[in-house]
Design a protein around this motif. Sequence first.
Motif, mmCIF file in Angstrom:
data_model
loop_
_atom_site.group_PDB
_atom_site.id
_atom_site.type_symbol
_atom_site.label_atom_id
_atom_site.label_comp_id
_atom_site.label_asym_id
_atom_site.label_seq_id
_atom_site.Cartn_x
_atom_site.Cartn_y
_atom_site.Cartn_z
ATOM 1 N N HIS A 1 3.115 3.298 10.450
ATOM 2 C CA HIS A 1 3.926 4.161 9.480
ATOM 3 C C HIS A 1 2.070 4.407 8.819
ATOM 4 C CE1 HIS A 1 3.710 3.852 4.600
ATOM 5 N NE2 HIS A 1 5.072 3.896 4.117
ATOM 6 N N PRO A 2 1.548 5.498 8.483
ATOM 7 C CA PRO A 2 0.746 6.344 7.922
ATOM 8 C C PRO A 2 -0.100 4.965 6.942
ATOM 9 C CG PRO A 2 2.478 7.440 7.565
ATOM 10 C CD PRO A 2 2.688 6.063 7.349
ATOM 11 N N THR A 3 -0.015 4.250 6.294
ATOM 12 C CA THR A 3 -0.788 3.513 6.285
ATOM 13 C C THR A 3 -1.614 2.798 6.790
ATOM 14 O OG1 THR A 3 0.526 1.408 5.844
ATOM 15 C CG2 THR A 3 0.224 2.997 3.678
ATOM 16 N N LEU A 4 -1.094 2.767 7.825
ATOM 17 C CA LEU A 4 -2.114 1.944 9.410
ATOM 18 C C LEU A 4 -3.114 3.103 9.350
ATOM 19 C CD1 LEU A 4 1.348 1.177 11.121
ATOM 20 C CD2 LEU A 4 -0.838 -0.616 10.751
ATOM 21 N N ASN A 5 -3.252 3.866 9.232
ATOM 22 C CA ASN A 5 -4.488 4.697 8.892
ATOM 23 C C ASN A 5 -5.798 3.623 8.256
ATOM 24 O OD1 ASN A 5 -3.763 6.661 11.012
ATOM 25 N ND2 ASN A 5 -2.737 7.931 9.177
ATOM 26 N N LYS A 6 -5.413 2.996 7.131
ATOM 27 C CA LYS A 6 -6.379 2.460 6.446
ATOM 28 C C LYS A 6 -6.361 0.939 6.502
ATOM 29 C CE LYS A 6 -4.301 5.646 2.708
ATOM 30 N NZ LYS A 6 -3.211 5.834 1.883
ATOM 31 N N MET B 1 9.086 -5.008 10.684
ATOM 32 C CA MET B 1 9.168 -5.336 12.601
ATOM 33 C C MET B 1 7.729 -4.550 12.905
ATOM 34 S SD MET B 1 11.429 -5.047 14.823
ATOM 35 C CE MET B 1 12.972 -4.996 14.559
ATOM 36 N N ILE B 2 7.726 -3.868 12.056
ATOM 37 C CA ILE B 2 6.023 -3.059 12.728
ATOM 38 C C ILE B 2 4.955 -4.238 12.788
ATOM 39 C CG2 ILE B 2 4.319 -2.250 12.007
ATOM 40 C CD1 ILE B 2 5.344 0.658 10.431
ATOM 41 N N GLY B 3 5.048 -5.529 12.036
ATOM 42 C CA GLY B 3 4.477 -6.618 11.529
ATOM 43 C C GLY B 3 4.476 -6.790 12.694
ATOM 44 N N GLU C 1 1.212 -1.272 0.121
ATOM 45 C CA GLU C 1 0.111 0.107 -0.247
ATOM 46 C C GLU C 1 0.839 1.395 0.075
ATOM 47 O OE1 GLU C 1 -3.270 -0.177 -0.998
ATOM 48 O OE2 GLU C 1 -3.417 -1.918 -0.645
ATOM 49 N N SER C 2 2.086 1.259 -0.212
ATOM 50 C CA SER C 2 3.634 2.137 -0.098
ATOM 51 C C SER C 2 3.628 2.779 -1.573
ATOM 52 C CB SER C 2 3.981 2.357 1.205
ATOM 53 O OG SER C 2 5.359 0.883 1.613
ATOM 54 N N ARG C 3 3.602 1.428 -1.726
ATOM 55 C CA ARG C 3 3.960 1.427 -3.345
ATOM 56 C C ARG C 3 5.561 1.274 -3.525
ATOM 57 N NH1 ARG C 3 -1.013 0.783 -3.311
ATOM 58 N NH2 ARG C 3 -2.300 1.773 -4.737
ATOM 59 N N TYR C 4 6.144 0.908 -2.003
ATOM 60 C CA TYR C 4 6.990 0.572 -1.854
ATOM 61 C C TYR C 4 7.473 1.308 -1.382
ATOM 62 C CZ TYR C 4 4.959 -4.333 -3.405
ATOM 63 O OH TYR C 4 4.559 -5.361 -3.682
ATOM 64 N N GLN C 5 7.735 2.806 -1.411
ATOM 65 C CA GLN C 5 8.190 3.941 -1.636
ATOM 66 C C GLN C 5 8.786 4.495 -0.041
ATOM 67 O OE1 GLN C 5 8.945 5.093 -4.557
ATOM 68 N NE2 GLN C 5 8.395 3.622 -5.853
ATOM 69 N N LEU D 1 -6.265 -3.613 14.240
ATOM 70 C CA LEU D 1 -5.540 -2.452 13.910
ATOM 71 C C LEU D 1 -5.689 -1.120 14.675
ATOM 72 C CD1 LEU D 1 -5.854 -3.943 10.566
ATOM 73 C CD2 LEU D 1 -3.620 -3.401 11.310
ATOM 74 N N MET D 2 -6.794 -1.267 15.320
ATOM 75 C CA MET D 2 -8.203 -0.137 15.567
ATOM 76 C C MET D 2 -6.769 0.349 17.038
ATOM 77 S SD MET D 2 -11.364 -0.168 14.009
ATOM 78 C CE MET D 2 -11.414 1.629 14.889
ATOM 79 N N ASN D 3 -6.680 -0.483 17.382
ATOM 80 C CA ASN D 3 -6.049 -1.073 18.611
ATOM 81 C C ASN D 3 -4.623 -0.007 19.245
ATOM 82 O OD1 ASN D 3 -8.402 -2.163 20.084
ATOM 83 N ND2 ASN D 3 -7.628 -3.498 20.518
ATOM 84 N N TYR D 4 -4.483 -1.181 17.595
ATOM 85 C CA TYR D 4 -2.842 -0.968 17.550
ATOM 86 C C TYR D 4 -2.513 0.567 17.256
ATOM 87 C CZ TYR D 4 1.811 -1.204 15.801
ATOM 88 O OH TYR D 4 3.547 -1.218 15.838
ATOM 89 N N ARG D 5 -3.615 1.272 16.569
ATOM 90 C CA ARG D 5 -2.933 2.686 16.053
ATOM 91 C C ARG D 5 -3.255 3.717 18.042
ATOM 92 N NH1 ARG D 5 -7.038 2.702 12.235
ATOM 93 N NH2 ARG D 5 -8.093 3.576 12.866
ATOM 94 N N SER D 6 -4.257 3.184 18.380
ATOM 95 C CA SER D 6 -4.313 4.504 19.842
ATOM 96 C C SER D 6 -3.146 3.733 20.429
ATOM 97 C CB SER D 6 -5.589 3.792 20.271
ATOM 98 O OG SER D 6 -6.649 3.759 19.894
ATOM 99 N N TRP D 7 -2.851 2.255 20.383
ATOM 100 C CA TRP D 7 -1.529 1.754 21.333
ATOM 101 C C TRP D 7 -0.645 2.707 20.815
ATOM 102 C CZ3 TRP D 7 3.160 -0.670 19.646
ATOM 103 C CH2 TRP D 7 3.932 -1.411 20.635
ATOM 104 N N VAL D 8 -0.076 3.166 20.217
ATOM 105 C CA VAL D 8 0.920 3.763 19.052
ATOM 106 C C VAL D 8 0.941 5.111 20.007
ATOM 107 C CG1 VAL D 8 2.092 4.733 17.306
ATOM 108 C CG2 VAL D 8 1.602 2.200 16.864
ATOM 109 N N LYS D 9 -0.132 5.937 19.814
ATOM 110 C CA LYS D 9 -0.354 7.176 20.319
ATOM 111 C C LYS D 9 -0.219 7.615 21.657
ATOM 112 C CE LYS D 9 -3.853 8.309 16.278
ATOM 113 N NZ LYS D 9 -4.934 8.550 16.327
#
Length: 365
Positions: free
Chosen positions: A303-308, A267-269, A254-258, A352-360
Motif C-alpha cells: 500500500h502506498p502508505t508503506l512509503n512513509k 493482511m499486509i500487517g 494514514e489512508s483516511r480509511y479511503q 519497514l524499509m526491508n519490507y518495501r525492498s522485499w515487495v519490489k
Amino acid sequence: METVDVNTGTKSYPVYISEGNITQLQNIIDEHVPQCSSVLIVTDSNVAPLYLKKVKACITNQSVFEWVIPAGETSKSLREFDKGITYALRCQLDRNALVLALGGGVVGDLAGFIASTYLRGIRFIQIPTTLLAHDSSVGGKVGINHPLGKNLIGSFHQPEAVLYDVQFLNTLSKREWRSGFAEVLKLALIQDPSFYNELFAKVKELPIEREGLIPIIKHAIEIKADIVGKDEKESGVRAFLNFGHTLGHAIETESRYQTISHGEAVMIGMVFAMRLSERMFDKDIMPAEFVSWIQRLGYTVWHPTLNKSELLLETMKKDKKVKENKIRMVLLEKCGDVKLESVEDRLLIEELMNYRSWVKENMTK
C-alpha cells in the motif's frame, strides 16, 4: 441452526449461525431480552435498502425505530456517536429498550458503543451482515475512532445474543469478502494450525463456496469465543487477536480509511509481522506459498502508505498495546504459537524499509 456459546466473566450469550435464521428474531428477543420495551435498529446506507424492511417485519411485539448512518469507516466517529445518542433520546428509549446492530463491523462497533453509554448502558443484539463481522460481533469490544487513531474510544459491552444469518453475505463484494477472510485467517494463524491447513487446502477463491461457509464461520467464532472467555478485557491472551493490526490500523489511519479495507490492511500487517517474527526469532515462520495463495485470492501485500515509514511508526505508537513508549507487536514463533514483544523503533523502521525492498523483488518476479 448452529450455536456457539460465548462465556465471559460478565455475561454468557449465544451466537446463532444458519441460513435464514433472521425469521427467528422475535423469538430471540423474547428469550434473551425480557421485558423489552422498544427496539432501535442501527444500520447503514448500504444495508438499509437490502435488509432493513425485512428485519423490521420480523419484530412484531415492540415498537421499532430506525437510524441509518452513512456506510464506511468514517461513521465510527464522535459526530455519528453524538447523532445516535441524540436520536435515541428523541425516541425516548428507556432502560428496557434494545439496540439492534444490523450491519458490518462499523455498525456493530458504533451501535454497541451507543448501547453501552445510553442511560449508562442498555441491551443490544448483533446481527452481522458481513464476513468481517464474524469477528467484531463477538467479544463485546465496542467503540469509535479518533482522528489520531483507530478504536481509541470505546468500552467492553457484551451483546445479549448474536444472530448470524449467512444469507446476508450474498450481497457482499469481493473486497468485503477479502476484508472478512483476513480475520478468519488471523484466528487460524494464532491458534489453530490444522484450521489454517484446512483453509489453505479448501479456499481456492473468494467468495467461499456455500457448502463450506457455515463450518468455517462457526470454527472461527469458536476460536474467538475461547480467547474472549479466557480474557474478556484484553489483559492477557486477547491481545493476540491484534495479530497484524498494529501496522494494519496505522495503514488504515494514514489512508483516511479511503483506499483500503480493514481486512486488506490487516493482511499486509500479518505478512509484515511474520517477516518481523522471522528476524526476531531467527527462523522460518511464514507458511509455504502463503503470499502466492493470498495474492490468488485477490490480496495485495503493498500500500502506498508503506512509503512513509516514519509516519507509520508515529501512528503505530498510538496503538493501545504501546507500553512505556515502546511498540509491542503480536508475533508468531510458529503457526499457533503467539508472543507479544516490545520492538525498538530502529528495528521497526529498518524492517519497514526491508519490507518495501522485499515487495519490489517479489512483485517483479
